[in-house]
Design an enzyme around this catalytic site. Structure first.
Site, mmCIF file in Angstrom:
data_model
loop_
_atom_site.group_PDB
_atom_site.id
_atom_site.type_symbol
_atom_site.label_atom_id
_atom_site.label_comp_id
_atom_site.label_asym_id
_atom_site.label_seq_id
_atom_site.Cartn_x
_atom_site.Cartn_y
_atom_site.Cartn_z
ATOM 1 N N LEU A 129 1.060 -0.745 0.067
ATOM 2 C CA LEU A 129 -0.262 0.104 0.381
ATOM 3 C C LEU A 129 0.993 1.391 0.122
ATOM 4 O O LEU A 129 0.283 1.938 -0.376
ATOM 5 C CB LEU A 129 -1.109 0.155 1.237
ATOM 6 C CG LEU A 129 -2.104 -1.122 1.347
ATOM 7 C CD1 LEU A 129 -2.430 -1.047 2.605
ATOM 8 C CD2 LEU A 129 -3.364 -0.639 0.147
ATOM 9 N N GLY A 162 6.615 4.016 4.429
ATOM 10 C CA GLY A 162 7.268 5.042 4.964
ATOM 11 C C GLY A 162 8.764 5.286 5.136
ATOM 12 O O GLY A 162 9.672 4.616 4.967
ATOM 13 N N GLY A 188 9.293 1.612 7.906
ATOM 14 C CA GLY A 188 8.249 -0.340 6.884
ATOM 15 C C GLY A 188 7.561 0.402 6.226
ATOM 16 O O GLY A 188 7.657 1.495 5.535
ATOM 17 N N VAL A 248 3.523 -0.718 4.220
ATOM 18 C CA VAL A 248 2.297 -1.071 4.388
ATOM 19 C C VAL A 248 2.105 -1.792 3.483
ATOM 20 O O VAL A 248 2.247 -2.064 2.418
ATOM 21 C CB VAL A 248 1.594 0.196 5.060
ATOM 22 C CG1 VAL A 248 0.625 -0.597 5.394
ATOM 23 C CG2 VAL A 248 2.432 1.181 5.833
ATOM 24 N N LYS A 294 1.502 -3.065 8.989
ATOM 25 C CA LYS A 294 3.339 -2.272 8.616
ATOM 26 C C LYS A 294 4.165 -3.313 9.210
ATOM 27 O O LYS A 294 4.606 -3.434 10.179
ATOM 28 C CB LYS A 294 3.088 -0.730 9.597
ATOM 29 C CG LYS A 294 3.728 0.458 9.401
ATOM 30 C CD LYS A 294 3.825 0.829 10.255
ATOM 31 C CE LYS A 294 4.726 1.893 9.799
ATOM 32 N NZ LYS A 294 4.440 3.238 9.963
ATOM 33 N N ASP A 345 4.364 14.347 12.560
ATOM 34 C CA ASP A 345 4.522 13.753 10.635
ATOM 35 C C ASP A 345 2.968 14.187 10.211
ATOM 36 O O ASP A 345 2.552 13.671 9.702
ATOM 37 C CB ASP A 345 5.057 12.850 11.330
ATOM 38 C CG ASP A 345 5.585 13.338 9.361
ATOM 39 O OD1 ASP A 345 5.395 14.393 9.184
ATOM 40 O OD2 ASP A 345 6.276 11.715 9.019
#
Ligand code: NAG
Ligand code: NAG
Ligand code: NAG
Ligand code: NAG
Ligand code: NAG
Ligand code: NAG
Length: 672
Positions: free
Chosen positions: A355, A358, A361, A363, A377, A474
């Site tokens: 998906l 980041g 990691g 997802v 994740k 963030d």
């Protein structure tokens, strides 16, 4: 009643659960008034006391000890769940002995609760003293079917077990009873074994009376005072529950006939007796626990009030709001995921299911065997940073529940693997729609307004209403996920940090976050307050309204930076030109209000930016006058080392969007 596979599944997940139970207390209560110094006599006495408990508790499941003489003595106590093996007890007490040190680093009074044991210490002598103060509550967010009938069952079972425990040598009782819809309700109660039977029953009944204010109608609940605890659950997450004696609550005699209940309980629903007792009894942990309870109640009440105010303002509130606050899941069956199950669910983390990625990691979408969709994740293996963020995230997120926060279902910790399991959200993230001209028309003004308000609520919860006050650090469009109704949920709390009430300013060595959304004081000097999220929120509002990124290299010099552009348009009285052409019909006043709040949030000086609660107030209330914004964030910033155009948003690739995470370190000349 329970099928074999289901039972096996329970036991397996129980085993998995236990291994995690040692990582963190389920609850803690740290005295807030007195502290000991690092290498003090108290500290070494505490070490001795904790070591003694580790050496002596497992054989019987209960121990008390006092270390030191005269002034700096430490009294400590440990109690294991009565039905577990000595080796499980040993593991738990060992974990608690070190866990209490990190949970309450320098308090002279502390207590931690684990799934299988609890541990308490104090500078006061508390053995043989019953403490009725509610110190910790935890409950499952799921509702039981037929709550009225269910509550009666819960209370009847707890009362029966309370008397049974008082009469038993080990001061515990376990049992089960029939619940509505052919479900089974399981119960467990215990007291520390230093107190007499009547005090034990009284303490348990006081805890039972607290069900009203904590977990009425919930699938599972856990309430503890320093000396006793009650647990009920419709999942048999403990082995003893599967074989626990059946308690026929339908024939349990009326309350009045039980002499032990007399001092504590009124009829069901009357908590006054418990309150009286709490005052009467001399208490040790009182200050800490009262503060804790007061904070919990205060937050809950504040929230209710706020929600009432908001109703009508935006029309988005719903009945469930109150309930989503302060809840913690203890439906342990779903909490720990098996790595094999996650491998199967994601097709061995295959690329097709990816998906996004980041900073630490990737997802994946997964489908569990039962058809449930999840987002998984998987953290970069061996990256210490990832691990650190991981434990942070799990610890924090499990305690946070809000409809504008992405829901954490559980995690998986096997070998090097660190995996988090989240709810799967149908509609990807906000940036997917917002910055794509072919999709942004799907986000009409009512939807965008709803997103702004939802993000504001989620942030408000993080900053002010959650038990742990959190700075997200963030906030950006790709961290706002959308559900099927296009409702926003804030994702990625990996950067979230606890901050304590008394510390309004933090400095942080490691700068995390995404340039362009970053408040200048944070980007440049690593100065961290909740106002950095306010800044990012302001940038986000401007993006949502304009449908463009905070930095767009394809535009000419003049228009590249959204903030500068917005300020210029505002000064020239042309701010409505900022509004996205694909936004559909909108109320000019409403849009203007949002833009103004956005501008206020992006001001250069921290103190000029509103808090999330005042931003929320301005957004939801038409009669509030919005002040005129002063200088924006990056105006005239001296030696601008991280101006937005040095940043990442030069690429549309989601993957790169957070490359800047942790990549710069600032040395602070006069660190704390
Ligand atoms: C405390 O003890 C540790 C190890 O015993 C030592 O390294 C440290 O310097 C001591 N700190 C103080 C303030 O005495
Ligand atoms: C605990 O047990 C260990 C190992 O038997 C022993 O070395 C230590 O002295 C004991 N500590 C206390 C405080 O009893
Ligand atoms: C220890 O206690 C002091 C107050 O005496 C507090 O300022 C400090 O932050 C505490 N240290 C830790 C590690 O919590
Ligand atoms: C605690 O109370 C029990 C009886 O309830 C008594 O036998 C015991 O001596 C007491 N212990 C202390 C240390 O007071
Ligand atoms: C409960 O079980 C009985 C008999 O096993 C069955 O007739 C009834 O439909 C069940 N009720 C529910 C709500 O499942
Ligand atoms: C608790 O329930 C059991 C089984 O229904 C019953 O035998 C026992 O007398 C009850 N105990 C109390 C104290 O009510």
């Amino acid at each position: 009643m329970m099928s074999i596979p289901l039972l096996c599944c329970c036991l397996i997940s129980l085993a998995a659960y236990l291994s995690l139970a040692y990582e963190d207390p389920r609850g803690q209560s740290c005295g807030e008034t007195t502290y000991y110094a690092p290498n003090s006599t108290f500290s070494s006495n505490l070490d001795l006391a904790l070591e003694t408990l580790s050496n002596t508790t497992a054989s019987t499941g209960f121990a008390t000890t006092t270390a030191g003489d005269s002034s700096q003595t430490v009294t400590a106590l440990a109690l294991c769940r009565a039905t577990i093996t000595p080796s499980d007890c040993q593991l738990c007490v060992d974990a608690a002995a070190s866990g209490v040190r990190s949970a309450c680093p320098n308090q002279t009074v502390a207590q931690v609760w684990y799934t299988l044991c609890m541990l308490r210490y104090s500078g006061y002598y508390f053995v043989n003293k019953t403490d009725y103060t509610i110190a910790f509550t935890l409950y499952d967010t799921r509702h039981a079917p037929d709550p009225d009938a269910y509550d009666v069952k819960v209370k009847m079972l707890m009362r029966n077990l309370s008397s049974t425990a008082g009469a038993s040598e080990k001061r515990y009782a376990v049992g089960r009873t029939a619940a509505p819809e052919n479900l089974t309700l399981y119960g467990y109660v215990d007291c520390t074994r230093d107190i007499d039977g009547d005090s034990c029953s009284g303490c348990l009944l006081a805890a039972t009376s607290a069900i009203n204010s904590c977990c009425l109608g919930q699938w599972a609940g856990w309430i503890a005072t320093p000396t006793c605890n009650i647990q009920f659950n419709m999942d048999p997450v403990h082995e003893d529950w599967v074989n626990g004696p059946y308690v026929n609550t339908d024939t349990t005699p009326a309350l009045a006939s039980s002499p032990t209940t007399e001092p504590v309980m009124g009829p069901a629903g009357n908590g006054a007796g418990g309150g009286g007792l709490a005052i009467k009894i001399s208490v040790i942990l009182t200050v800490g626990t009262v503060v804790l309870v007061a904070v919990v109640l205060g937050v809950a009440m504040k929230w209710r009030k706020r929600e009432r105010v908001e109703k009508g303002g935006s029309g988005i509130s719903d009945e469930d709001n109150d309930q989503e606050i302060m809840r913690e899941r203890i439906g342990t069956r779903n909490f720990i995921y098996d790595l094999d199950a996650l491998v199967a669910a994601t097709d061995n983390f295959c690329l097709a299911n990816r998906l996004g990625a980041g900073g630490f990691g990737t997802v994946y979408k997964g489908i569990m065997e039962n058809g449930e969709e999840i987002a998984v994740k998987k953290l970069t293996p061996g990256s210490t940073q990832g691990r650190e963020e991981f434990s942070n995230e799990v610890r924090l997120l499990l305690k946070l529940q809000h409809r504008n926060l992405v829901r954490l279902f559980g995690c998986c910790v096997e070998g090097e693997n660190r995996v988090l399991v989240y709810e799967y959200l149908q509609n990807k993230s906000l940036n997917y729609f917002l910055f794509d001209k072919s999709k942004s028309a799907l986000l009409d003004w009512p939807k965008r307004y709803n997103i702004i308000m939802g993000v504001a609520r989620g942030l408000l919860y993080l900053h002010e209403d959650s038990q742990l006050r959190i700075i997200h650090r963030d906030i950006k469009a790709s961290n706002i996920l959308l559900d099927e109704g296009m409702n926003p949920k804030i994702a990625d709390f990996g950067l979230a940090r606890l901050f304590k009430d008394e510390q309004t300013h933090h400095r942080t060595r490691r700068i995390a976050g995404t340039f362009g959304y970053m408040a200048p004081e944070y980007a440049i000097r690593g100065f961290m307050t909740a106002k950095i999220d306010v800044f990012s929120f302001g940038v986000l509002i401007l993006e949502i309204i304009s449908g463009r990124k905070n930095y767009d290299p394809q535009l000419n010099e003049q228009n590249r930076e959204l903030l500068k552009l917005a300020w210029r348009l505002e000064q020239e009285g042309r701010i409505m030109e900022l509004v996205d052409a694909t936004i559909g019909s909108f109320s000019q006043d409403n849009v203007l209000k949002c833009v103004r709040v956005g501008l206020l949030c992006c001001q250069q000086l921290t103190q000029d930016r509103p808090t999330m609660s005042s931003a929320m107030l301005m957004l939801s209330n038409d009669s509030v006058t919005i002040p005129v914004a002063g200088r924006h964030g990056y105006q005239d910033t001296p030696c601008d080392p991280v101006a937005p155009h040095d940043s990442i948003n030069t690429s549309a690739d989601l993957e790169n969007e957070s490359f800047s995470k942790n990549s710069i370190t600032f040395s602070l000349p006069n660190g704390r």
